[in-house]
Design an enzyme around this catalytic site. Structure first.
Site, PDB file in Angstrom:
ATOM      1  N   GLY A  11       0.723  -1.078   0.169  1.00 40.60           N
ATOM      2  CA  GLY A  11       0.037   0.189  -0.095  1.00 40.60           C
ATOM      3  C   GLY A  11       0.962   1.137  -0.106  1.00 40.60           C
ATOM      4  O   GLY A  11       1.983   1.040   0.828  1.00 40.60           O
ATOM      5  N   ARG A  72       0.891  -4.868  -4.811  1.00 38.41           N
ATOM      6  CA  ARG A  72       1.114  -6.065  -3.802  1.00 38.41           C
ATOM      7  C   ARG A  72       1.202  -7.361  -4.969  1.00 38.41           C
ATOM      8  O   ARG A  72       0.340  -7.643  -5.573  1.00 38.41           O
ATOM      9  CB  ARG A  72      -0.271  -6.323  -3.136  1.00 38.41           C
ATOM     10  CG  ARG A  72      -0.937  -4.898  -2.376  1.00 38.41           C
ATOM     11  CD  ARG A  72      -1.970  -5.352  -1.454  1.00 38.41           C
ATOM     12  NE  ARG A  72      -2.587  -4.087  -0.709  1.00 38.41           N
ATOM     13  CZ  ARG A  72      -1.858  -3.581   0.139  1.00 38.41           C
ATOM     14  NH1 ARG A  72      -0.912  -3.837   0.820  1.00 38.41           N
ATOM     15  NH2 ARG A  72      -2.363  -2.280   0.623  1.00 38.41           N
ATOM     16  N   ASP A 103       5.275  -4.367   6.124  1.00 38.19           N
ATOM     17  CA  ASP A 103       6.073  -5.439   6.825  1.00 38.19           C
ATOM     18  C   ASP A 103       5.827  -6.599   5.591  1.00 38.19           C
ATOM     19  O   ASP A 103       6.661  -7.495   5.362  1.00 38.19           O
ATOM     20  CB  ASP A 103       5.272  -6.107   8.147  1.00 38.19           C
ATOM     21  CG  ASP A 103       3.898  -6.470   7.849  1.00 38.19           C
ATOM     22  OD1 ASP A 103       3.039  -5.905   6.881  1.00 38.19           O
ATOM     23  OD2 ASP A 103       3.276  -7.225   8.757  1.00 38.19           O
ATOM     24  N   THR A 126       4.186   2.537   5.852  1.00 42.43           N
ATOM     25  CA  THR A 126       2.828   2.097   5.790  1.00 42.43           C
ATOM     26  C   THR A 126       2.038   3.099   6.748  1.00 42.43           C
ATOM     27  O   THR A 126       2.312   3.417   8.008  1.00 42.43           O
ATOM     28  CB  THR A 126       2.806   0.758   6.245  1.00 42.43           C
ATOM     29  OG1 THR A 126       1.427   0.499   6.799  1.00 42.43           O
ATOM     30  CG2 THR A 126       3.576   0.453   7.555  1.00 42.43           C
ATOM     31  N   ASP A 128      -0.329   2.296   8.234  1.00 38.78           N
ATOM     32  CA  ASP A 128      -0.949   1.583   9.409  1.00 38.78           C
ATOM     33  C   ASP A 128      -0.151   1.853  10.825  1.00 38.78           C
ATOM     34  O   ASP A 128      -0.491   1.442  11.768  1.00 38.78           O
ATOM     35  CB  ASP A 128      -1.043  -0.090   9.214  1.00 38.78           C
ATOM     36  CG  ASP A 128      -2.343  -0.110   8.106  1.00 38.78           C
ATOM     37  OD1 ASP A 128      -2.967   0.990   7.672  1.00 38.78           O
ATOM     38  OD2 ASP A 128      -2.806  -1.482   7.704  1.00 38.78           O
ATOM     39  N   ASP A 130       2.050  -0.438  11.594  1.00 37.64           N
ATOM     40  CA  ASP A 130       2.197  -1.536  12.389  1.00 37.64           C
ATOM     41  C   ASP A 130       3.304  -2.340  12.233  1.00 37.64           C
ATOM     42  O   ASP A 130       3.511  -3.599  12.326  1.00 37.64           O
ATOM     43  CB  ASP A 130       1.238  -2.574  11.430  1.00 37.64           C
ATOM     44  CG  ASP A 130       1.352  -2.663  10.022  1.00 37.64           C
ATOM     45  OD1 ASP A 130       2.210  -1.928   9.516  1.00 37.64           O
ATOM     46  OD2 ASP A 130       0.514  -3.343   9.440  1.00 37.64           O
ATOM     47  N   ARG A 172      -5.822  -2.479   9.514  1.00 35.90           N
ATOM     48  CA  ARG A 172      -6.437  -3.787   9.469  1.00 35.90           C
ATOM     49  C   ARG A 172      -6.281  -4.569  10.627  1.00 35.90           C
ATOM     50  O   ARG A 172      -7.321  -5.300  11.348  1.00 35.90           O
ATOM     51  CB  ARG A 172      -5.790  -4.764   8.256  1.00 35.90           C
ATOM     52  CG  ARG A 172      -6.424  -4.243   6.941  1.00 35.90           C
ATOM     53  CD  ARG A 172      -5.807  -5.247   6.021  1.00 35.90           C
ATOM     54  NE  ARG A 172      -4.535  -4.408   5.571  1.00 35.90           N
ATOM     55  CZ  ARG A 172      -3.586  -4.773   4.861  1.00 35.90           C
ATOM     56  NH1 ARG A 172      -3.873  -5.461   3.669  1.00 35.90           N
ATOM     57  NH2 ARG A 172      -2.316  -3.948   4.609  1.00 35.90           N
TER      58      ARG A 172
HETATM   59  O1  F6P Z   1      -1.575  -1.287   4.262  1.00 38.34           O
HETATM   60  C1  F6P Z   1      -2.307   0.004   4.176  1.00 38.34           C
HETATM   61  C2  F6P Z   1      -3.737  -0.300   3.979  1.00 38.34           C
HETATM   62  O2  F6P Z   1      -4.111   1.375   3.616  1.00 38.34           O
HETATM   63  C3  F6P Z   1      -4.653  -0.674   4.854  1.00 38.34           C
HETATM   64  O3  F6P Z   1      -4.713   0.275   6.089  1.00 38.34           O
HETATM   65  C4  F6P Z   1      -5.703  -0.951   4.296  1.00 38.34           C
HETATM   66  O4  F6P Z   1      -6.397  -1.999   5.068  1.00 38.34           O
HETATM   67  C5  F6P Z   1      -5.264  -1.596   3.157  1.00 38.34           C
HETATM   68  O5  F6P Z   1      -4.009  -1.133   2.806  1.00 38.34           O
HETATM   69  C6  F6P Z   1      -5.936  -1.366   1.870  1.00 38.34           C
HETATM   70  O6  F6P Z   1      -5.550  -2.231   0.818  1.00 38.34           O
HETATM   71  P1  F6P Z   1      -5.903  -1.781  -0.662  1.00 38.34           P
HETATM   72  O7  F6P Z   1      -5.323  -0.195  -0.955  1.00 38.34           O
HETATM   73  O8  F6P Z   1      -5.322  -2.797  -1.359  1.00 38.34           O
HETATM   74  O9  F6P Z   1      -7.619  -1.854  -0.753  1.00 38.34           O
END
Ligand code: F6P
Length: 320
Positions: A11, A72, A103, A126, A128, A130, A172
């Site tokens: 992300g 991803r 991560d 990130t 998050d 995390d 998440r």
């Molecule tokens: O990893 C960062 C994040 O923004 C999370 O907070 C969220 O759940 C996820 O990515 C959303 O992913 P995508 O943009 O692939 O829907």
């Protein structure tokens, strides 16, 4: 080391561009050739490699997103994918790789290091936040500030109509965005994946705040705990106050990085290249107690994120 590569993966996070700039310019400073890999590990597998010059990173320090784009990449979990990625690195004579991401991205870097001996340096990015070994990852500060801006606006209209706002933020498995934006916005309640919530207690707290003269309430819910829609429905079934859900969504992943994220990006990017220049790989850079740190990337990836219960209690003591 004379040739290094860099990629952004997973992300995206505000500050990635500022980190790309810092890596490229630091590499050039040390007389290295720097190659950018587009679209993260997917681009490494598919040979999307471009030379990066001084001017390739002009005017990007202030931009959200990532100039190198991101993906991803499930293929990076396979043996064939990893072998193909290493082939691309060999093709360009890339001796060390800087990976900017979360991560999952660090796990890819760890595999390149552990299984193929490729020196890698991880830069945590990130929203998050995390990743345990570092106090802050790139993008978190900007994302929280974006959430604050939106919550401030919600508070205006919620107060006019004496409503309860249920605001969903990202995260998440990690409640940091909810925790920090909850405290900094003066929200009465936060709901995070790390702590089970009790709707009865939440309603009691809202009723007490109204009895104490409050005209509106803000509840910040991390997506990993429940969606705003679902939470608002459950709450509305047990209260006569008007409840309105808002999901901030991907807005919090974009935007110009804050000073804090730009400063981190400059320092992380520069530190990553200083390490590679000394022939040191297999490290993750971060910040701990206001100091730039580095540690073994394998160890960094293995650490489990802990939740800051003291901050959670702080919110409970000061928000009512
Ligand atoms: O990893 C960062 C994040 O923004 C999370 O907070 C969220 O759940 C996820 O990515 C959303 O992913 P995508 O943009 O692939 O829907």
């Amino acid at each position: 080391m004379k040739r290094i590569g860099l990629l952004t993966s997973g992300g995206d996070a505000p500050g990635m561009n500022a980190a790309i700039r810092a890596v490229v310019r630091s590499g050039i400073y040390f007389g290295m050739e720097v190659f950018g890999v587009e679209r993260g590990y997917a681009g490494l597998i598919e040979d999307c490699v471009i030379p990066m010059e001084m001017r390739s990173v002009s005017n990007i320090v202030q931009l959200g997103g990532t100039k190198l784009r991101s993906a991803r990449c499930l293929e990076m979990l396979t043996k064939e994918g990893k072998q193909q990625a290493v082939k691309t690195l060999e093709k360009y004579g890339i001796e060390g790789l800087v990976v900017i991401g979360g991560d999952g991205s660090f796990r890819g870097a760890r595999a390149l290091t552990e299984e193929f001996g490729v020196p890698t340096i991880g830069i945590p990015a990130t929203i998050d936040n995390d990743i345990e070994y570092t106090d802050y990852a790139l993008g978190f500060d900007t994302a929280v500030n974006t959430c604050l801006d939106i919550i401030n606006k919600l508070r205006d209209t919620m107060t006019s109509h004496e409503r309860i706002s249920v605001v969903e933020v990202m995260g998440r498995h990690c409640g940091d965005i909810a925790l920090y934006s909850g405290i900094a916005s003066g929200a009465e309640i936060i709901v995070v994946p790390e702590i089970a919530f009790d709707m009865g207690e939440i309603i009691e707290k809202i009723n007490a705040s109204r009895a104490n003269g409050k005209h509106s309430n803000i509840i910040v819910v991390a997506e990993g705990a429940m969606s705003a829609d679902q939470f608002a429905k459950q709450l509305q079934a047990s209260t006569t106050y008007d409840v309105r859900p808002t999901c901030i969504g991907h807005v919090q992943r974009g935007g110009s990085p804050t000073m804090a994220d730009r400063m981190l990006a400059a320092q992380f990017g520069n530190k990553a290249v200083r390490l590679l220049n000394e022939g040191i790989g297999n490290r993750a850079v971060g910040i701990r107690n206001n100091k730039i740190i580095e540690m073994d990337i394998i160890e960094a990836v293995s650490m489990k994120k802990t939740f800051n219960y003291e901050l959670y209690e702080t919110l409970q003591m000061i928000s009512m």
